[in-house]
Design a protein around this motif. Structure first.
Motif, PDB file in Angstrom:
ATOM      1  N   TYR A 163     -43.204  -8.469  -1.118  1.00 29.59           N
ATOM      2  CA  TYR A 163     -44.558  -8.958  -1.588  1.00 29.59           C
ATOM      3  C   TYR A 163     -44.647 -10.188  -2.528  1.00 29.59           C
ATOM      4  O   TYR A 163     -42.868 -10.385  -3.703  1.00 29.59           O
ATOM      5  N   CYS A 199     -47.508  -8.356   1.090  1.00 31.40           N
ATOM      6  CA  CYS A 199     -47.123  -7.082   0.900  1.00 31.40           C
ATOM      7  C   CYS A 199     -46.590  -6.995   1.848  1.00 31.40           C
ATOM      8  O   CYS A 199     -47.626  -7.034   3.551  1.00 31.40           O
ATOM      9  N   PRO A 221     -45.822 -12.045  -9.037  1.00 30.07           N
ATOM     10  CA  PRO A 221     -46.445 -10.616  -9.286  1.00 30.07           C
ATOM     11  C   PRO A 221     -44.770  -9.842  -8.745  1.00 30.07           C
ATOM     12  O   PRO A 221     -44.400 -10.171  -8.254  1.00 30.07           O
ATOM     13  N   HIS A 222     -44.850  -8.686 -10.114  1.00 25.38           N
ATOM     14  CA  HIS A 222     -43.698  -8.118  -9.940  1.00 25.38           C
ATOM     15  C   HIS A 222     -43.984  -7.121  -9.884  1.00 25.38           C
ATOM     16  O   HIS A 222     -44.782  -6.453 -11.177  1.00 25.38           O
ATOM     17  N   ILE A 223     -43.133  -5.505  -8.870  1.00 29.14           N
ATOM     18  CA  ILE A 223     -43.939  -4.656  -9.543  1.00 29.14           C
ATOM     19  C   ILE A 223     -42.679  -3.742  -9.862  1.00 29.14           C
ATOM     20  O   ILE A 223     -41.289  -3.843  -8.756  1.00 29.14           O
ATOM     21  N   TYR A 230     -46.726   3.654 -10.038  1.00 26.35           N
ATOM     22  CA  TYR A 230     -46.127   2.030  -9.719  1.00 26.35           C
ATOM     23  C   TYR A 230     -46.954   0.614 -10.784  1.00 26.35           C
ATOM     24  O   TYR A 230     -48.152   0.725  -9.995  1.00 26.35           O
ATOM     25  N   CYS A 252     -47.510  -3.376 -11.722  1.00 21.40           N
ATOM     26  CA  CYS A 252     -47.580  -4.289 -11.225  1.00 21.40           C
ATOM     27  C   CYS A 252     -47.366  -5.621 -12.553  1.00 21.40           C
ATOM     28  O   CYS A 252     -49.127  -4.929 -12.956  1.00 21.40           O
ATOM     29  N   TRP A 253     -47.426  -6.828 -12.898  1.00 25.51           N
ATOM     30  CA  TRP A 253     -47.859  -7.599 -13.594  1.00 25.51           C
ATOM     31  C   TRP A 253     -47.588  -8.862 -13.285  1.00 25.51           C
ATOM     32  O   TRP A 253     -47.386  -9.580 -11.882  1.00 25.51           O
ATOM     33  N   THR A 285     -51.962  -0.499 -12.093  1.00 29.77           N
ATOM     34  CA  THR A 285     -51.206   0.402 -11.177  1.00 29.77           C
ATOM     35  C   THR A 285     -51.285   0.883 -10.047  1.00 29.77           C
ATOM     36  O   THR A 285     -52.771   0.951  -9.949  1.00 29.77           O
ATOM     37  N   ILE A 317     -46.917   2.462  -3.138  1.00 35.11           N
ATOM     38  CA  ILE A 317     -46.136   0.770  -3.077  1.00 35.11           C
ATOM     39  C   ILE A 317     -47.634  -0.366  -3.008  1.00 35.11           C
ATOM     40  O   ILE A 317     -47.721  -1.548  -2.910  1.00 35.11           O
ATOM     41  N   TYR A 350     -54.285  -0.940  -5.768  1.00 33.88           N
ATOM     42  CA  TYR A 350     -53.647  -1.858  -7.214  1.00 33.88           C
ATOM     43  C   TYR A 350     -55.130  -1.368  -8.150  1.00 33.88           C
ATOM     44  O   TYR A 350     -56.013  -1.849  -7.722  1.00 33.88           O
TER      45      TYR A 350
END
Length: 344
Positions: A33, A53, A89-91, A100, A102-103, A119, A123, A127
């Motif tokens: 992603y 993704c 983005p990082h999950i 899950y 995600c920031w 959140t 995956i 969100y």
């Protein structure tokens, strides 16, 4: 086969858009992603078109799973609006909440960078935003990586304190904020020397951080560092692309490192080649940025070199990491396959 530095296409024949991205494995399927830059052409005013993704069973053939975080086209003040400078983005998965998390970082004028946290139960989403415009530790937080300890489930947040140093901060138990405990690393007076784009991985109980210098879209020499704990202290090992005579990390910037769970000691550096048309300009670009950030110059003034950056045609560089003892090294390979590596 994995072929770096060439356009990558999904199983429908469309160019893959997962920039500044990462790979996470869930129940035997890999999910890649990242930033969707398909509409980010020069003059469009569109920085991103959400987070896209893709899924794969072999890391070679990727199926488009769509926008797991779509852009908010209606609210210009939303961090998800296409004109907001949303990046990286990082999950991570929270085993306690089974969410899950995600920031995302969002850049704003004056070098202020803030975070948005979302959140989901899956995956692939949907969100839901739980925090917006967060300034972790009351700092301007730039490029980052998220880490979950596989033993105790505790999470850590490595981020560039913009134009200053690298921070390692403990996350709260729900992974949506920082606790207040943190450590500082690699202090530098100014770009391009400040380290950004942290990519964390662990091997043989050692903690590694791969970072790049701060030169915008232009690539520069990468740097590896190693420590015996999440909070360091870190020992700098130097450029992990020693065979690259251009000193541009093979004209790429690493966004994350992925350990293949089914292979023995296979770590893959996932990188972006933001400027595929500038392959011969690495040294000139690096010097230009040194001059750009010279004392007395307005660092917010745009550079002419970026007037026509087209991130919609950015490519990817995926390369395996080998180890000289405990020192990571990345060498160029025109093509390679995970099947070459021994099963775990």
């Amino acid at each position: 086969m994995i072929r770096s530095g060439t356009p990558w296409f999904d199983t429908d024949g469309n160019r893959i858009h997962a920039h500044g991205g990462s790979v996470i494995e869930v129940d035997g399927t890999f999910y890649w992603y990242g930033e969707n830059k398909e509409r980010s052409t020069p003059g469009s005013g569109i920085w991103h078109w959400g987070v896209r993704c893709y899924s794969s069973r072999d890391l070679v053939n990727w199926e488009d799973r769509g926008l797991i975080i779509p852009p908010d086209q209606n609210d210009p003040e939303s961090p998800l609006h296409p004109e907001q400078l949303l990046d990286r983005p990082h999950i991570i998965f929270n085993p306690r909440t089974e969410k899950y998390v995600c920031w995302i970082k969002v850049m704003t004028k004056g070098s202020i960078q803030r975070s948005t946290v979302l959140t989901a139960d899956s995956i692939l989403g949907p969100y839901e935003i739980v925090r917006t415009w967060l300034r972790p530790l009351d700092m301007s937080a730039g490029d980052f990586d998220l880490v979950v300890d596989p033993h105790d489930g505790k999470a850590y947040y490595y981020f560039e304190r913009v134009h200053s140093e690298m921070i390692c901060a403990d996350l709260t138990s729900d992974f949506t904020d920082v606790t207040g405990y943190y450590s500082t690393h690699f202090p530098q007076p100014q770009p391009p020397f400040v380290r950004e784009a942290p990519a964390y991985f662990t091997r043989n109980r050692l903690h590694y951080l791969l970072t790049s210098g701060t030169t915008g879209y232009y690539p520069n020499p990468s740097e590896a560092a190693v420590a015996r704990s999440y909070h360091g202290p870190f020992d700098v090992l130097g450029d992990l692309h020693p065979s690259d005579e251009s000193r541009t990390s093979f004209h790429s910037q690493i966004s994350s490192v992925f350990r293949h769970p089914g292979k023995k000691d296979l770590y893959i550096a996932v990188a972006d080649r933001w400027l595929p048309g500038y392959l011969d300009h690495g040294a000139r670009a690096h010097q230009a940025f040194i001059e750009h950030f010279a004392p007395g110059r307005d660092s917010d003034e745009p550079m002419e070199e970026f007037a026509h950056v087209d991130t919609s045609i950015a490519d990817y560089v995926w390369l395996p990491i080998r180890f000289d003892g405990d020192r990571p090294v990345i060498e160029w390979r025109d093509e390679w396959s995970p099947d070459e590596f021994e099963d775990a």
